[in-house]
Design a protein around this motif. Structure first.
Motif, PDB file in Angstrom:
ATOM      1  N   VAL A 365       0.876  -1.173   0.000  1.00 20.06           N
ATOM      2  CA  VAL A 365       0.000   0.000   0.000  1.00 20.06           C
ATOM      3  C   VAL A 365       0.914   1.225   0.000  1.00 20.06           C
ATOM      4  CG1 VAL A 365      -1.759   1.291   1.238  1.00 20.06           C
ATOM      5  CG2 VAL A 365      -1.820  -1.217   1.241  1.00 20.06           C
ATOM      6  N   ASP A 366       0.905   1.961  -1.107  1.00 21.41           N
ATOM      7  CA  ASP A 366       1.778   3.131  -1.258  1.00 21.41           C
ATOM      8  C   ASP A 366       0.936   4.399  -1.187  1.00 21.41           C
ATOM      9  OD1 ASP A 366       3.647   5.035  -1.863  1.00 21.41           O
ATOM     10  OD2 ASP A 366       4.432   4.029  -3.646  1.00 21.41           O
ATOM     11  N   LEU A 367       1.079   5.120  -0.072  1.00 16.68           N
ATOM     12  CA  LEU A 367       0.332   6.363   0.136  1.00 16.68           C
ATOM     13  C   LEU A 367       1.283   7.529   0.390  1.00 16.68           C
ATOM     14  CD1 LEU A 367      -2.490   4.913   2.439  1.00 16.68           C
ATOM     15  CD2 LEU A 367      -2.655   5.481   0.016  1.00 16.68           C
ATOM     16  N   ARG A 368       2.493   7.438  -0.088  1.00 15.69           N
ATOM     17  CA  ARG A 368       3.470   8.503   0.154  1.00 15.69           C
ATOM     18  C   ARG A 368       2.964   9.837  -0.425  1.00 15.69           C
ATOM     19  NH1 ARG A 368       8.356   6.418  -3.632  1.00 15.69           N
ATOM     20  NH2 ARG A 368       7.241   4.453  -3.416  1.00 15.69           N
ATOM     21  N   THR A 369       3.454  10.928   0.176  1.00 17.99           N
ATOM     22  CA  THR A 369       3.154  12.291  -0.283  1.00 17.99           C
ATOM     23  C   THR A 369       1.654  12.524  -0.345  1.00 17.99           C
ATOM     24  OG1 THR A 369       5.137  12.044  -1.676  1.00 17.99           O
ATOM     25  CG2 THR A 369       3.867  14.074  -1.912  1.00 17.99           C
ATOM     26  N   ASN A 370       0.991  12.348   0.808  1.00 15.45           N
ATOM     27  CA  ASN A 370      -0.411  12.703   0.979  1.00 15.45           C
ATOM     28  C   ASN A 370      -0.533  13.542   2.260  1.00 15.45           C
ATOM     29  OD1 ASN A 370      -2.440  11.527  -1.073  1.00 15.45           O
ATOM     30  ND2 ASN A 370      -1.015   9.815  -0.762  1.00 15.45           N
ATOM     31  N   LEU A 371      -1.719  13.595   2.836  1.00 17.37           N
ATOM     32  CA  LEU A 371      -1.956  14.429   4.020  1.00 17.37           C
ATOM     33  C   LEU A 371      -2.489  13.602   5.178  1.00 17.37           C
ATOM     34  CD1 LEU A 371      -3.643  17.451   2.170  1.00 17.37           C
ATOM     35  CD2 LEU A 371      -1.251  17.252   2.908  1.00 17.37           C
ATOM     36  N   ILE A 372      -2.097  12.348   5.267  1.00 16.30           N
ATOM     37  CA  ILE A 372      -2.596  11.453   6.304  1.00 16.30           C
ATOM     38  C   ILE A 372      -1.958  11.814   7.644  1.00 16.30           C
ATOM     39  CG2 ILE A 372      -2.655   9.045   7.069  1.00 16.30           C
ATOM     40  CD1 ILE A 372      -2.714   8.296   4.070  1.00 16.30           C
ATOM     41  N   SER A 373      -2.803  12.002   8.651  1.00 16.66           N
ATOM     42  CA  SER A 373      -2.310  12.469   9.957  1.00 16.66           C
ATOM     43  C   SER A 373      -2.328  11.391  11.029  1.00 16.66           C
ATOM     44  CB  SER A 373      -3.162  13.660  10.434  1.00 16.66           C
ATOM     45  OG  SER A 373      -4.538  13.295  10.483  1.00 16.66           O
ATOM     46  N   ASP A 374      -2.962  10.247  10.754  1.00 18.51           N
ATOM     47  CA  ASP A 374      -3.058   9.210  11.783  1.00 18.51           C
ATOM     48  C   ASP A 374      -3.190   7.850  11.112  1.00 18.51           C
ATOM     49  OD1 ASP A 374      -3.189   8.079  14.297  1.00 18.51           O
ATOM     50  OD2 ASP A 374      -5.359   8.319  14.465  1.00 18.51           O
ATOM     51  N   PHE A 375      -2.786   6.814  11.841  1.00 19.82           N
ATOM     52  CA  PHE A 375      -2.869   5.445  11.346  1.00 19.82           C
ATOM     53  C   PHE A 375      -3.435   4.597  12.473  1.00 19.82           C
ATOM     54  CE2 PHE A 375      -0.168   1.482  10.152  1.00 19.82           C
ATOM     55  CZ  PHE A 375      -1.296   0.861   9.650  1.00 19.82           C
ATOM     56  N   SER A 376      -4.667   4.139  12.292  1.00 22.31           N
ATOM     57  CA  SER A 376      -5.397   3.457  13.378  1.00 22.31           C
ATOM     58  C   SER A 376      -4.709   2.184  13.838  1.00 22.31           C
ATOM     59  CB  SER A 376      -6.824   3.124  12.908  1.00 22.31           C
ATOM     60  OG  SER A 376      -7.507   4.290  12.533  1.00 22.31           O
ATOM     61  N   GLN A 377      -4.067   1.475  12.914  1.00 22.90           N
ATOM     62  CA  GLN A 377      -3.455   0.188  13.251  1.00 22.90           C
ATOM     63  C   GLN A 377      -1.942   0.293  13.406  1.00 22.90           C
ATOM     64  OE1 GLN A 377      -5.646   0.436  10.610  1.00 22.90           O
ATOM     65  NE2 GLN A 377      -7.403  -0.401  11.687  1.00 22.90           N
ATOM     66  N   GLN A 378      -1.469   1.451  13.857  1.00 19.16           N
ATOM     67  CA  GLN A 378      -0.022   1.667  13.928  1.00 19.16           C
ATOM     68  C   GLN A 378       0.666   0.625  14.806  1.00 19.16           C
ATOM     69  OE1 GLN A 378       1.096   5.702  14.568  1.00 19.16           O
ATOM     70  NE2 GLN A 378       3.197   5.232  15.127  1.00 19.16           N
ATOM     71  N   ARG A 379       0.061   0.304  15.941  1.00 16.44           N
ATOM     72  CA  ARG A 379       0.699  -0.661  16.853  1.00 16.44           C
ATOM     73  C   ARG A 379       0.710  -2.061  16.257  1.00 16.44           C
ATOM     74  NH1 ARG A 379      -1.479   0.961  22.927  1.00 16.44           N
ATOM     75  NH2 ARG A 379      -0.506   3.043  22.995  1.00 16.44           N
ATOM     76  N   GLN A 380      -0.425  -2.429  15.641  1.00  8.95           N
ATOM     77  CA  GLN A 380      -0.473  -3.764  15.037  1.00  8.95           C
ATOM     78  C   GLN A 380       0.550  -3.896  13.910  1.00  8.95           C
ATOM     79  OE1 GLN A 380      -3.045  -1.820  15.867  1.00  8.95           O
ATOM     80  NE2 GLN A 380      -4.986  -2.947  15.880  1.00  8.95           N
ATOM     81  N   TYR A 381       0.703  -2.829  13.137  1.00 10.26           N
ATOM     82  CA  TYR A 381       1.664  -2.886  12.028  1.00 10.26           C
ATOM     83  C   TYR A 381       3.090  -3.013  12.562  1.00 10.26           C
ATOM     84  CZ  TYR A 381       3.814  -1.973   7.529  1.00 10.26           C
ATOM     85  OH  TYR A 381       4.544  -2.092   6.369  1.00 10.26           O
ATOM     86  N   ALA A 382       3.370  -2.234  13.597  1.00 10.82           N
ATOM     87  CA  ALA A 382       4.699  -2.285  14.190  1.00 10.82           C
ATOM     88  C   ALA A 382       4.978  -3.654  14.799  1.00 10.82           C
ATOM     89  CB  ALA A 382       4.852  -1.189  15.247  1.00 10.82           C
ATOM     90  N   ALA A 383       3.911  -4.320  15.276  1.00 15.10           N
ATOM     91  CA  ALA A 383       4.084  -5.634  15.896  1.00 15.10           C
ATOM     92  C   ALA A 383       4.155  -6.760  14.875  1.00 15.10           C
ATOM     93  CB  ALA A 383       2.925  -5.888  16.863  1.00 15.10           C
ATOM     94  N   GLY A 384       4.057  -6.414  13.596  1.00 18.87           N
ATOM     95  CA  GLY A 384       4.171  -7.433  12.555  1.00 18.87           C
ATOM     96  C   GLY A 384       2.900  -8.200  12.312  1.00 18.87           C
TER      97      GLY A 384
END
Length: 961
Positions: A365-384
């Motif tokens: 999922v490539d969303l570079r160079t947008n205006l996204i301010s938050d990621f709901s699943q940030q912890r799950q993603y970091a945990a693999g």
């Protein structure tokens, strides 16, 4: 004998005479082909023997008449003579994959009334396609792709009512798409055709509204990579049978037709890299759509389309640079087969919600160079928890304190697909030269070629099951076709510049180390004739094969030859004594001629006396360039594979390679008969080894080994300035970036003129010879025509005229006196091309004259609005353009002494940049936010212009497209 019987006997005799005459006509025509061609299969074409007796390889007869000539991939060379028109019973003609077949396609091809299959894939035929091709009323397959055909598409093709397959792709065809007008036929009349493959040409003009109608049964429409303009016609929606639509990489403009969603059978749609405007098209109801690419268009700012989550068959959605605004729905990522989402470089905002149940096939999922301010699943993603790649670089979420530690705030490590068909539970043995171990672990000489799948339904490059499926389909196909195939291997899948899926195929012979000629013909014909039909995941393809060189007959003949030579050796011993005496006498004469011969060799072959391991005469004077062996460079380029090739020209091919440490390189490899000889090679090598400047392409080394001439350069990732101006690279250049590129190129030329030792005149300055690196820094390239200025000729060099039409200094052309101001003239043309994105000579109009004719210094922007490149920016943003135009017109003054020097040009460009508020000492901004950073574009490290002029009389109408 009654009169009736006599009449009957006369009729029978007449019929027999006619049959005999026809048979003799076929024999005469075959002898003419044998005389016109050379190649291994012709050894079985014996004079006086019956061509219908079964001994003539590639010839099939019915009732003693030749009905098929199939000689694909057999190493034929020569042209196609007009005698081909004598085969009045011929049904199939396939000469594919013989790159030695050249010349024009004879108009006599239209004299074959029963021909159903005309297949000339991957040869080197050129010139126009003859209008007489429209006489072939029974023709079903017309495959002329991957040649060098030029001119327009003959309107007469519209008379081929039975045509099923039309493939003219990968040629040099120009002009518009012919449509019937009541007098002339056109492509719209081909209502039984399923395939229009016209991509990779130079077709131009609008797509006619009348091209499409409801009677058509097309399933594949491939017009990609041309120069088509105007609107997408609304009549396209009438062809409801369409399954694949490729209109990408053109210059199409205007709104996408609102009725395009009537094409409910379409599974793959590519509209990217155009100039489309208006609203993002409404694709509601296109429920079979797998692959969608709308990227790099100028759509109106638009909310996230509601159909994003409704198209449940999607595997791939690419919409970077499409002005999307809003928050993505979490349901988008739950589409069952979704593999790749690229929505980078938009204005997507809010919080990113991937959903609790994303697609199990999701890879990126490539969303570079947008205006996204938050990621709901940030912890799950970091945990693999999530296994897919996510890119949020250049979003607000990645500018917060500590955000750089997040994996998704940096670019992931790029991995290439490394699939290769595994061995069948056996250990591959060591094999000798050119022999390859098959999946069944047998050493053999495989038949090799490249599949190019032009519209696969998937984007995954790492899913081995996809390639295993294709392998199984091919294996079953060859088994059912009773061809002499033991096994086959697929390897090295990749995506090329046109976004085609390219896969190498190796087919191994059964029961012996190599194929015989009949076996090769059978395998090649099955692929050139599209007999193999892949499943829908892969869709349409072309196959380009290498000529096969290891025929079993040749190997057997070689063995017999060794046996028969035993007796010859005995006789030769006696003759050798006599020969020795003659050699002594000849040697005395040769010594007298040696001095004269050495001088001639040194002139024609400047490397002839060079031993790279010693300091012998003729060694180029090098500074810092490394010498490579042929074996080293072959290893770095995967044996100079076709997938490594990134450019081609009259000089030879250019390959992308990499050192063991990962450094990318570009290798310019000469071929025999190239337009650049040893002297130019030595010139470029000596000159480039002396120049070191950030705006001049860097030479790493060279190869002069095993008869090869190669130059090794730094790899320039974003290709040529021409690519970016034409839209091929996908990089968008606004006014500020164009100014910086002009300044960079000017600094490179200033260095060559003023600081290089000795000073250098480039002699071929053009947008194809200016490269852009990953930061869009301009680098001057290609020194094959360059000339050093010695102390004895500081003012000018009198030399044969060489260069590229449109960029060439007229004063140099008239006087043959080359000066630094000749480069200045060419650079002035480049400056005008930078702001207009037009070829120097286009449709007979010269860019310098066009600018002078329309400009009015009393009006805003000198009244140049109509000829400025629309993508350069708004009029209000073009500050300093007038000063820039004034400078460029001074550069193209007809008198060289009135032109500024490169040092003055650099100062004036720096002044313009300061005037518009830019720091002339700063580097151009990174291209990471522009499509194309990681793609392989063509590189002009060779004299690859088809319009390079090297003296003599100029041919008429010589202008690039």
């Amino acid at each position: 004998m009654s009169a009736r019987i006599r009449r009957l006997l006369v009729v029978i005799a007449f019929i027999q005479i006619s049959i005999t005459t026809s048979q003799n006509s076929d024999r005469v025509a075959l002898q003419a082909l044998k005389h016109a061609w050379q190649g291994p299969p012709l050894s079985s074409w014996r004079d006086g023997s019956d061509p219908c007796g079964g001994d003539w390889v590639g010839i099939t007869c019915t009732n003693s008449r030749v009905t098929s000539i199939i000689l694909s991939s057999t190493g034929l060379t020569g042209g196609l003579p007009g005698d081909i028109g004598q085969f009045t019973e011929l049904v199939v003609l396939d000469l594919s994959y013989n790159t030695g077949l050249t010349g024009s396609l004879t108009s006599a091809i239209g004299n074959l009334p029963k021909l159903t299959n005309l297949i000339l894939v991957g040869c080197n035929f050129n010139g126009p396609i003859p209008k007489t091709i429209g006489n072939l009323e029974r023709l079903r397959y017309l495959s002329l792709n991957s040649n060098g055909f030029t001119g327009t598409i003959p309107a007469s093709i519209g008379r081929l009512k039975n045509l099923y397959w039309l493939d003219l792709s990968d040629n040099q065809l120009t002009g518009g798409l012919p449509v019937s007008d009541g007098v002339e036929p056109g492509l719209d009349m081909l209502t039984h055709a399923k395939h229009f493959h016209l991509g990779d040409n130079k077709l131009s003009g609008d797509i006619p509204l009348g091209l499409f109608n409801s009677n058509m049964t097309l399933i594949h429409l491939l017009f990609d990579h041309n120069s088509l303009t105007g609107n997408i016609p609304s009549t396209l929606s009438l062809v409801v049978t369409l399954e694949v639509v490729r209109l990408d990489r053109n210059s199409l403009s205007g709104d996408v037709p609102s009725n395009i969603n009537r094409l409910t059978n379409v599974t793959e749609m590519y509209l990217s890299n155009n100039l489309l405007t208006g609203p993002v098209p409404n694709l509601t109801g296109m429920n079979r759509l797998n692959y969608l690419d709308l990227s790099n268009n100028s759509f109106d700012q638009s909310d996230i389309p509601s159909w994003f989550s409704t198209l449940q068959s999607l595997t791939t959605i690419k919409m970077h640079f499409t002005n999307l605004v809003g928050e993505l729905p979490a349901t988008l990522f739950s589409i069952p087969q979704l593999q790749n989402v690229d929505l980078s470089n938009n204005r997507i905002n809010g919080s990113l919600d991937i959903s609790s149940n994303p697609s199990t096939q999701l890879e990126l999922v490539d969303l570079r160079t947008n205006l996204i301010s938050d990621f709901s699943q940030q912890r799950q993603y970091a945990a693999g928890v999530y296994t897919f790649g996510l890119i949020l670089l250049a979003n607000p979420i990645c500018t917060e304190s500590g955000a750089t530690e997040n994996e998704f705030c940096s670019l992931p490590t790029k991995t290439s697909a490394s699939y290769s068909t595994p061995s069948n539970n056996c250990v591959p043995p060591p094999c000798g030269s050119d022999l390859v171990s098959s999946p069944n672990c047998q050493c053999a000489y495989p038949f090799t070629g490249l599949f190019s799948f032009k519209a696969p339904s998937f984007s995954s490059m790492t899913n081995a099951s996809i390639y295993d499926s294709l392998h199984n389909l091919l294996t079953l196909f060859f088994r059912n076709a009773t061809l002499p195939v033991d096994s086959l291997s697929l390897k090295n899948p990749s995506r090329n510049l046109e976004d085609y899926l390219v896969i190498t195929l190796e087919v191994f012979p059964s029961g012996q180390p190599s194929f015989n000629r009949t076996g090769i013909i059978g395998v090649a014909f099955a692929l050139s004739n599209q007999t193999f039909k892949p499943k829908t995941d892969f869709n349409t393809y072309t196959f380009n094969a290498e000529s096969y060189k290891f025929f079993s007959e040749s190997i057997s003949e070689g063995a017999k030859s060794k046996t028969s030579n035993t007796g010859i050796i005995i006789g030769s011993a006696v003759g050798g004594c006599v020969l020795a005496v003659l050699l002594v006498l000849a040697g005395m004469y040769a010594i007298r001629q040696k001095g004269r011969a050495e001088k001639a060799v040194q002139h024609n072959q400047p490397f002839a006396l060079w031993d790279p391991t010693s300091a012998s005469g003729g060694v180029p004077q090098l500074k810092g360039a490394r010498s490579f062996t042929f074996e080293e460079l072959r290893k770095y380029t995967d044996n100079f594979s076709e997938t490594s090739q990134i450019g081609a020209g009259g000089y030879g091919n250019v390959y992308k390679g990499s050192f063991p440490n990962g450094q990318l390189i570009a290798i310019k490899r000469a071929r025999q008969g190239s337009t650049q000889g040893g002297l130019e090679f030595k010139t470029e090598l000596e000159l480039l080894s002396r120049v070191h400047h950030k705006n001049v392409v860097g030479l790493i080394g060279f190869c002069f080994d095993q008869g090869e001439q190669m130059l090794v350069y730094e790899y320039i990732v974003n290709g040529t300035l021409k690519d970016s101006l034409s839209g091929r690279s996908g990089i968008r250049l606004d006014w500020m970036r164009r100014l910086k590129i002009a300044l960079g190129a000017a600094r490179g030329l200033q260095y060559l003129h003023d600081l290089a030792d000795p000073p250098i005149i480039h002699r071929d300055v053009k947008t194809n010879n200016i490269l852009l690196d990953q930061r869009l820094v301009a680098k001057v390239a290609d020194f094959g025509l360059s000339k050093p200025l010695s102390d004895a000729n500081r003012t000018h060099i009198t030399t044969q005229v060489k260069g590229t039409m449109g960029y060439m200094d007229p004063e140099y052309y008239m006087t043959q006196q080359l000066t630094e101001k000749s480069d200045v003239y060419s650079f002035g043309v480049v400056m005008l091309e930078l702001i207009t994105a037009r070829n120097p000579i286009e449709r007979g109009k010269y860019i310098v004259r066009e600018v002078k004719q329309v400009m009015d210094k009393n009006k805003e922007l000198y009244n140049l609005h109509e000829i400025l490149d629309p993508t350069i920016g708004l009029s209000s943003q073009l500050k300093g353009l007038e000063k820039y135009v004034d400078l460029s017109l001074r550069c193209v003054d007809e008198k060289g002494n009135q032109r500024p020097g490169m040092s003055e040009i650099v100062k004036e460009l720096e002044s313009i940049m300061t005037f518009v508020g830019l720091n002339p000492g700063s580097e151009p901004s990174t291209s990471a936010s522009y499509e194309g950073t990681d793609k392989d574009y063509s590189h002009p490290y060779s004299n690859d212009s088809l319009f390079a002029y090297s003296g003599g009389i100029l041919p008429p109408k010589m202008h690039p497209k």
